[in-house]
Design a protein around this motif. Structure first.
Motif, PDB file in Angstrom:
ATOM      1  N   ARG A 162      53.442 -24.723  -3.446  1.00  0.00           N
ATOM      2  CA  ARG A 162      52.681 -25.766  -3.117  1.00  0.00           C
ATOM      3  C   ARG A 162      51.542 -25.276  -3.553  1.00  0.00           C
ATOM      4  NH1 ARG A 162      52.465 -29.814   0.147  1.00  0.00           N
ATOM      5  NH2 ARG A 162      50.473 -30.539   1.095  1.00  0.00           N
ATOM      6  N   GLY A 163      50.835 -26.003  -4.318  1.00  0.00           N
ATOM      7  CA  GLY A 163      49.575 -25.666  -5.061  1.00  0.00           C
ATOM      8  C   GLY A 163      49.748 -24.868  -6.678  1.00  0.00           C
ATOM      9  N   TYR A 164      51.059 -25.033  -7.181  1.00  0.00           N
ATOM     10  CA  TYR A 164      51.163 -24.436  -8.553  1.00  0.00           C
ATOM     11  C   TYR A 164      50.174 -25.154  -9.546  1.00  0.00           C
ATOM     12  CZ  TYR A 164      53.483 -22.666 -12.563  1.00  0.00           C
ATOM     13  OH  TYR A 164      53.608 -22.313 -13.864  1.00  0.00           O
ATOM     14  N   LEU A 165      50.367 -26.129  -9.384  1.00  0.00           N
ATOM     15  CA  LEU A 165      49.674 -26.935 -10.539  1.00  0.00           C
ATOM     16  C   LEU A 165      48.071 -26.692 -10.298  1.00  0.00           C
ATOM     17  CD1 LEU A 165      49.540 -28.908 -12.784  1.00  0.00           C
ATOM     18  CD2 LEU A 165      49.490 -30.845 -11.145  1.00  0.00           C
ATOM     19  N   SER A 166      47.692 -26.876  -9.068  1.00  0.00           N
ATOM     20  CA  SER A 166      46.220 -26.587  -8.762  1.00  0.00           C
ATOM     21  C   SER A 166      45.855 -24.973  -9.284  1.00  0.00           C
ATOM     22  CB  SER A 166      45.986 -26.845  -7.301  1.00  0.00           C
ATOM     23  OG  SER A 166      46.506 -25.864  -6.448  1.00  0.00           O
ATOM     24  N   THR A 167      46.665 -24.322  -8.964  1.00  0.00           N
ATOM     25  CA  THR A 167      46.566 -22.791  -9.403  1.00  0.00           C
ATOM     26  C   THR A 167      46.399 -22.641 -10.881  1.00  0.00           C
ATOM     27  OG1 THR A 167      47.852 -22.114  -7.386  1.00  0.00           O
ATOM     28  CG2 THR A 167      47.087 -20.526  -9.201  1.00  0.00           C
ATOM     29  N   VAL A 168      47.457 -23.404 -11.630  1.00  0.00           N
ATOM     30  CA  VAL A 168      47.401 -23.564 -13.152  1.00  0.00           C
ATOM     31  C   VAL A 168      46.074 -23.960 -13.447  1.00  0.00           C
ATOM     32  CG1 VAL A 168      48.547 -24.038 -15.227  1.00  0.00           C
ATOM     33  CG2 VAL A 168      49.885 -23.176 -13.317  1.00  0.00           C
ATOM     34  N   VAL A 169      45.717 -25.085 -12.922  1.00  0.00           N
ATOM     35  CA  VAL A 169      44.544 -25.857 -13.517  1.00  0.00           C
ATOM     36  C   VAL A 169      43.441 -24.930 -13.100  1.00  0.00           C
ATOM     37  CG1 VAL A 169      43.102 -27.886 -12.688  1.00  0.00           C
ATOM     38  CG2 VAL A 169      45.506 -28.168 -12.941  1.00  0.00           C
ATOM     39  N   ARG A 170      43.153 -24.244 -11.925  1.00  0.00           N
ATOM     40  CA  ARG A 170      42.015 -23.368 -11.829  1.00  0.00           C
ATOM     41  C   ARG A 170      42.241 -22.204 -12.733  1.00  0.00           C
ATOM     42  NH1 ARG A 170      42.263 -19.095  -7.220  1.00  0.00           N
ATOM     43  NH2 ARG A 170      43.906 -18.182  -8.520  1.00  0.00           N
ATOM     44  N   GLU A 171      43.241 -21.511 -13.146  1.00  0.00           N
ATOM     45  CA  GLU A 171      43.453 -20.272 -13.710  1.00  0.00           C
ATOM     46  C   GLU A 171      43.051 -20.485 -15.313  1.00  0.00           C
ATOM     47  OE1 GLU A 171      43.428 -17.657 -12.529  1.00  0.00           O
ATOM     48  OE2 GLU A 171      44.208 -17.523 -10.368  1.00  0.00           O
ATOM     49  N   ILE A 172      43.420 -21.637 -15.731  1.00  0.00           N
ATOM     50  CA  ILE A 172      43.317 -21.836 -17.229  1.00  0.00           C
ATOM     51  C   ILE A 172      41.969 -21.894 -17.603  1.00  0.00           C
ATOM     52  CG2 ILE A 172      43.808 -23.240 -19.189  1.00  0.00           C
ATOM     53  CD1 ILE A 172      46.598 -23.297 -17.999  1.00  0.00           C
ATOM     54  N   PRO A 173      41.210 -22.787 -16.948  1.00  0.00           N
ATOM     55  CA  PRO A 173      39.692 -22.715 -17.385  1.00  0.00           C
ATOM     56  C   PRO A 173      39.011 -21.438 -17.008  1.00  0.00           C
ATOM     57  CG  PRO A 173      40.399 -24.812 -16.089  1.00  0.00           C
ATOM     58  CD  PRO A 173      41.478 -23.710 -15.820  1.00  0.00           C
ATOM     59  N   PHE A 174      39.239 -20.656 -15.717  1.00  0.00           N
ATOM     60  CA  PHE A 174      38.824 -19.474 -15.478  1.00  0.00           C
ATOM     61  C   PHE A 174      39.294 -18.405 -16.713  1.00  0.00           C
ATOM     62  CE2 PHE A 174      39.537 -15.188 -13.791  1.00  0.00           C
ATOM     63  CZ  PHE A 174      38.205 -15.036 -13.201  1.00  0.00           C
ATOM     64  N   THR A 175      40.326 -18.487 -17.027  1.00  0.00           N
ATOM     65  CA  THR A 175      40.910 -17.474 -17.884  1.00  0.00           C
ATOM     66  C   THR A 175      40.265 -17.707 -19.353  1.00  0.00           C
ATOM     67  OG1 THR A 175      42.677 -16.033 -18.489  1.00  0.00           O
ATOM     68  CG2 THR A 175      43.059 -18.226 -19.018  1.00  0.00           C
ATOM     69  N   CYS A 176      40.056 -19.056 -19.492  1.00  0.00           N
ATOM     70  CA  CYS A 176      39.491 -19.563 -20.961  1.00  0.00           C
ATOM     71  C   CYS A 176      38.018 -19.092 -21.021  1.00  0.00           C
ATOM     72  CB  CYS A 176      39.591 -20.972 -21.372  1.00  0.00           C
ATOM     73  SG  CYS A 176      41.340 -21.480 -21.668  1.00  0.00           S
ATOM     74  N   ILE A 177      37.392 -18.983 -20.000  1.00  0.00           N
ATOM     75  CA  ILE A 177      36.052 -18.378 -20.105  1.00  0.00           C
ATOM     76  C   ILE A 177      36.050 -17.010 -20.228  1.00  0.00           C
ATOM     77  CG2 ILE A 177      33.634 -18.413 -18.772  1.00  0.00           C
ATOM     78  CD1 ILE A 177      34.620 -21.004 -17.479  1.00  0.00           C
ATOM     79  N   SER A 214      33.068 -16.412 -14.797  1.00  0.00           N
ATOM     80  CA  SER A 214      33.956 -17.302 -14.527  1.00  0.00           C
ATOM     81  C   SER A 214      34.313 -17.609 -13.187  1.00  0.00           C
ATOM     82  CB  SER A 214      35.542 -16.688 -15.329  1.00  0.00           C
ATOM     83  OG  SER A 214      35.084 -16.092 -16.496  1.00  0.00           O
ATOM     84  N   ALA A 215      34.211 -16.878 -12.395  1.00  0.00           N
ATOM     85  CA  ALA A 215      34.419 -17.131 -11.108  1.00  0.00           C
ATOM     86  C   ALA A 215      33.317 -18.310 -10.313  1.00  0.00           C
ATOM     87  CB  ALA A 215      34.466 -15.877 -10.159  1.00  0.00           C
ATOM     88  N   ALA A 216      32.016 -17.766 -10.761  1.00  0.00           N
ATOM     89  CA  ALA A 216      31.244 -18.983 -10.259  1.00  0.00           C
ATOM     90  C   ALA A 216      31.404 -20.350 -10.735  1.00  0.00           C
ATOM     91  CB  ALA A 216      29.593 -18.313 -10.799  1.00  0.00           C
ATOM     92  N   VAL A 217      31.748 -20.415 -12.204  1.00  0.00           N
ATOM     93  CA  VAL A 217      31.898 -21.912 -12.672  1.00  0.00           C
ATOM     94  C   VAL A 217      33.112 -22.665 -12.264  1.00  0.00           C
ATOM     95  CG1 VAL A 217      32.395 -22.775 -14.777  1.00  0.00           C
ATOM     96  CG2 VAL A 217      30.626 -21.117 -14.618  1.00  0.00           C
ATOM     97  N   THR A 218      34.164 -21.790 -11.711  1.00  0.00           N
ATOM     98  CA  THR A 218      35.495 -22.342 -11.435  1.00  0.00           C
ATOM     99  C   THR A 218      35.701 -22.360  -9.661  1.00  0.00           C
ATOM    100  OG1 THR A 218      36.603 -20.083 -11.549  1.00  0.00           O
ATOM    101  CG2 THR A 218      36.521 -21.870 -13.635  1.00  0.00           C
ATOM    102  N   THR A 219      34.771 -22.291  -9.011  1.00  0.00           N
ATOM    103  CA  THR A 219      34.698 -21.967  -7.782  1.00  0.00           C
ATOM    104  C   THR A 219      35.292 -23.456  -7.112  1.00  0.00           C
ATOM    105  OG1 THR A 219      33.073 -20.211  -7.269  1.00  0.00           O
ATOM    106  CG2 THR A 219      33.637 -21.922  -5.325  1.00  0.00           C
ATOM    107  N   PRO A 220      35.065 -24.517  -7.536  1.00  0.00           N
ATOM    108  CA  PRO A 220      35.386 -25.969  -7.001  1.00  0.00           C
ATOM    109  C   PRO A 220      36.972 -25.993  -7.091  1.00  0.00           C
ATOM    110  CG  PRO A 220      33.659 -26.342  -8.204  1.00  0.00           C
ATOM    111  CD  PRO A 220      33.846 -24.857  -8.583  1.00  0.00           C
ATOM    112  N   LEU A 221      37.737 -25.613  -8.232  1.00  0.00           N
ATOM    113  CA  LEU A 221      38.872 -25.494  -8.384  1.00  0.00           C
ATOM    114  C   LEU A 221      39.685 -24.699  -7.452  1.00  0.00           C
ATOM    115  CD1 LEU A 221      39.046 -25.727 -12.307  1.00  0.00           C
ATOM    116  CD2 LEU A 221      39.625 -27.515 -10.549  1.00  0.00           C
ATOM    117  N   ASP A 222      38.820 -23.353  -7.282  1.00  0.00           N
ATOM    118  CA  ASP A 222      39.587 -22.391  -6.208  1.00  0.00           C
ATOM    119  C   ASP A 222      39.531 -23.221  -4.615  1.00  0.00           C
ATOM    120  OD1 ASP A 222      40.620 -19.855  -5.454  1.00  0.00           O
ATOM    121  OD2 ASP A 222      38.809 -19.465  -4.423  1.00  0.00           O
ATOM    122  N   VAL A 223      38.582 -23.813  -4.397  1.00  0.00           N
ATOM    123  CA  VAL A 223      38.543 -24.387  -3.106  1.00  0.00           C
ATOM    124  C   VAL A 223      39.806 -25.274  -2.975  1.00  0.00           C
ATOM    125  CG1 VAL A 223      37.206 -25.948  -1.536  1.00  0.00           C
ATOM    126  CG2 VAL A 223      36.030 -24.171  -2.890  1.00  0.00           C
TER     127      VAL A 223
END
Length: 306
Positions: A162-177, A214-223
């Motif tokens: 549960r949340g796999y897609l949201s995790t990938v959606v969060r991690e890819i922008p994070f890691t791309c930064i 990267s963490a600050a920018v992608t916080t909404p996706l982490d929430v």
């Protein structure tokens, strides 16, 4: 290794930018060491961040009590997920960098693709452990056994994803930064020092800067990821055996619907809940994670030289 750098009949060897070779098992060990080190050291900050992001609220989710709840799940998943990430990252980065049709000017793109591939692979292990860990952190369950059995009983095997897609959606922008910034800082600093590579502690500083940004920018996706993972298919009600019913966490489904719902019910600022501990945690984590990885790599390379 074959011409494409992907298929080989010999033991897989991965090279870094300085043509230094790492075997597959060395890359696995280095990544596993880095992941275990950072997850264990910074687990309390991760717990506080999760509770701040919970729909139930910080106090209802446990406050500052039991900040090591869920540590066992994190330790189980940290080494294999980190090892998978770095094996994918290093191998894809090397394969793309050897392509003569790709200019050096496209290095950030190479790092983005390599890191994205690493995250997709790592999430196959990371997400199940994150689901269990975060529900323990938010006091949905009192023990690892109850969490595992109840999730499987009520949601089946897919409940752990549960949340796999949201995790990938969060991690890819994070890691791309994170990784293009990390590699850029390492390259510029080595040029400044006029030497081929930098020391592990210097790489750790670069990792800290890249991670915090990267963490600050992608916080909404982490929430969003946290809300989806804390939610379940079954409406949470007080009195469920072995758990507190999620402290009032309501069901969430889908990344965009969750973003819209949070903004509507709690305001846009709610999408940045936990931004301070998340930024601090990942800044320190980037320092430990990438510093430990570079240190492990340098140890293996030094052993090969001797």
């Amino acid at each position: 290794m074959s011409e494409e750098g992907l298929i080989t009949t010999e033991p897989l060897v991965i090279k870094d930018r300085n043509k230094q070779e790492l075997s597959l098992h060395q890359c696995l060990i280095a990544g596993g060491m880095a992941g275990t080190a950072v997850d264990t050291a910074l687990f309390p900050l991760d717990t506080i961040k999760t509770r701040l992001q919970s729909k139930a609220g910080f106090r209802a989710s446990g406050g500052f009590k039991g900040v090591y709840s869920g540590l066992s799940s994190a330790i189980i998943g940290s080494a294999p997920s980190s090892a998978i990430f770095f094996v994918c990252y290093e191998n894809v980065k090397f394969a793309l960098s050897q392509n003569k049709n790709i200019s050096e000017n496209y290095s950030p793109f190479i790092h983005m693709v390599a890191a994205s591939c690493g995250e997709v692979g790592a999430c196959l292990v990371r997400v199940p452990t994150e689901v269990v860990k975060q529900r323990l952190q938010a006091k949905h369950y009192n023990s690892l056994y109850l969490a595992l059995t109840n999730i499987y009983k009520t949601e089946g095997l897919m409940g752990f994803y549960r949340g796999y897609l949201s995790t990938v959606v969060r991690e890819i922008p994070f890691t791309c930064i994170q990784f293009p910034v990390y590699e850029f800082l390492k390259k510029r600093y080595s040029q400044y020092k006029k030497q081929e590579s930098i020391l592990p502690w210097e790489a750790a500083v670069a990792g800290s800067i890249a991670g915090g940004l990267s963490a600050a920018v992608t916080t909404p996706l982490d929430v969003v990821k946290t809300r989806l993972m804390l939610s379940s298919k079954v409406e949470a009600t007080v009195g469920v055996s072995g758990c507190n019913g999620g402290g009032g966490s309501a069901n969430y489904a889908g990344v965009l619907p969750t973003i819209k719902r949070i903004a509507k019910e709690e305001g846009v600022s709610a999408l940045f809940k936990g931004v301070v501990p998340r930024t601090i945690w990942i800044s320190i984590g980037g320092c430990i994670f990438l510093g430990a990885y570079e240190k492990a790599k340098s140890m293996f390379i030094d052993d090969q030289k001797h």
